[in-house]
Design an enzyme around this catalytic site. Structure first.
Site, short mmCIF file in Angstrom:
data_model
loop_
_atom_site.label_atom_id
_atom_site.label_comp_id
_atom_site.label_asym_id
_atom_site.label_seq_id
_atom_site.Cartn_x
_atom_site.Cartn_y
_atom_site.Cartn_z
CB SER A 1 -0.90 0.03 1.24
OG SER A 1 -1.73 -1.09 1.26
NE ARG B 1 -8.40 7.32 -5.29
CZ ARG B 1 -7.87 7.12 -4.09
NH1 ARG B 1 -6.59 6.87 -3.97
NH2 ARG B 1 -8.62 7.18 -3.02
CB THR C 1 -0.76 6.19 0.16
OG1 THR C 1 -1.56 5.01 -0.02
CG2 THR C 1 -1.29 7.27 -0.76
CB THR D 1 -5.08 5.11 7.01
OG1 THR D 1 -4.87 3.99 6.14
CG2 THR D 1 -5.84 4.63 8.22
N GLY D 2 -7.29 5.00 4.72
CA GLY D 2 -8.58 4.48 4.27
C GLY D 2 -9.02 5.12 2.98
CB THR E 1 -2.36 5.31 3.67
OG1 THR E 1 -2.94 5.07 2.41
CG2 THR E 1 -1.74 6.69 3.73
N1 GLY Z 1 -5.92 7.06 1.83
C1 GLY Z 1 -5.24 6.69 0.68
C2 GLY Z 1 -5.99 6.82 -0.56
O1 GLY Z 1 -7.20 6.85 -0.55
O2 GLY Z 1 -5.38 6.88 -1.60
#
Ligand code: GLY
Length: 337
Positions: free
Chosen positions: A81, A226, A216, A249-250, A198
């Site tokens: 990640s 993206r 990340t 994170t998430g 992340t």
């Molecule tokens: N939190 C990392 C992402 O959505 O890319």
């Protein structure tokens, strides 16, 4: 390969604990802490904290500590990640996002950066050497190469295989893929290998200054181009030396929608503890997203200027690692669901 459970066990008993006086797994009941301290999202990042501690423990600066600390998962090919070894986008390309912020409000970030193992070092240079805050894509790569970074292939055989397996169905569902992978890992007895990972790190140094870093590879198999919350100041990371700092994170889209880390800091400014501020912010996401929030994971961690720490997540399973003068701890975050 170490899964999260064996990793944690090995961190208890191997040389990885050279910099970790004591590692305890416990329910979250953060108490007031002495300076310095460092806190990171996710339990395997005890090693990232240990790296940061090499600087903090000697009276070094928080900004240098977080920059050094997050380079540990960035360089780890088994961390899928973050950085080298990160899972690619749906076209098979690894694209990285990172940002860094110091106690004076200086900050820098890179988005959609390819071929560079340590995006956080490029983010630091954006902060230190340019009048800008964010560089993107080819421009960020050009800036990195001009500053001596080397172009490297970030797609490991392990991540390429995972991507090729995903291609068999090519189901575009990046918001819940981490959750599905996690369920599969648990079924296969691999612990939480793919829980979204992340790294957000915050340090409070001996001088009482706060800084943070976040890095990340973003969502697995995302659309090309993206970008999530992690490199966005105010979303994935925010530092205000008069109040505190937060990182996330998430699912980045959910964090961006509410300027998540800035929101956590503003709740602390209103007098909430880091724990309460993270909880209020997660509740705001849940309220906005309604039933959709049931399938999403977002977690925040925060530190205030007293060195109080906290964290909160939408779903169970979020952990965070803390290193202080008393040693290292991993907290299992409280969650909404
Ligand atoms: N939190 C990392 C992402 O959505 O890319």
């Amino acid at each position: 390969m170490l899964n999260r459970r064996t990793f944690l066990q090995s961190s208890l008993f191997t040389s990885a604990s050279i910099f970790i006086k004591k590692t305890v797994i416990g329910a979250a009941s953060p108490k007031k802490r002495n300076k310095p301290l460092v806190i990171s999202t996710w339990e395997p990042n005890v090693t990232a904290n240990a790296e940061a501690w090499k600087i903090l423990g000697k009276g070094g600066k928080a900004i240098d500590a977080v920059e050094a600390g997050v380079q540990i998962p960035e360089a780890n090919p088994h961390d899928q990640s973050v950085g080298y070894g990160g899972l690619p986008d749906r076209d098979g390309k690894v694209t990285l996002d990172a940002c860094i912020m110091d106690e004076t409000g200086n900050c820098g970030g890179v988005v959609f950066l390819e071929y560079i193992v340590h995006p956080i070092k490029v983010a630091r240079l954006v902060m230190d050497k340019t009048p800008h805050v964010l560089l993107a894509g080819e421009g960020a790569l050009q800036f990195a190469l001009e500053n001596g970074f080397k172009k490297e292939n970030l797609l490991t055989p392990e991540s390429e295989k995972a991507w090729k397996d995903w291609l068999k169905t090519s189901k575009y569902d990046p918001m819940t893929i981490p959750k599905l992978l996690q369920e599969k890992d648990l079924k296969d007895g691999r612990g939480q290998q793919h829980n979204h990972d992340t790294i957000g790190m915050i340090a409070l140094d001996e001088a009482g200054n706060l800084s943070g870093a976040c890095t990340t590879s973003g969502m697995a198999y995302k659309m090309r181009g993206r970008v999530g919350d992690s490199p966005i100041i105010g979303a994935g990371l925010f530092v205000d030396n008069e109040v505190g700092a937060a990182t996330s994170t998430g699912v980045g889209e959910e964090v961006i929608r509410i300027c998540g880390s800035h929101t956590v800091v503003e709740y602390m400014r209103m007098g909430l503890s880091p724990d309460e501020a993270c909880k209020k912010t997660v509740e705001r996401i849940a309220k906005k997203r309604g039933d959709k929030a049931n399938d999403l994971q977002v977690g925040f961690i925060a530190v205030n200027t007293n060195g109080d720490i906290g964290g909160y997540a939408l779903q169970k399973g979020f952990t965070y690692a803390v290193q202080t003068t008393e040693g290292s701890k991993v907290y299992h975050s409280k969650s909404m669901f």
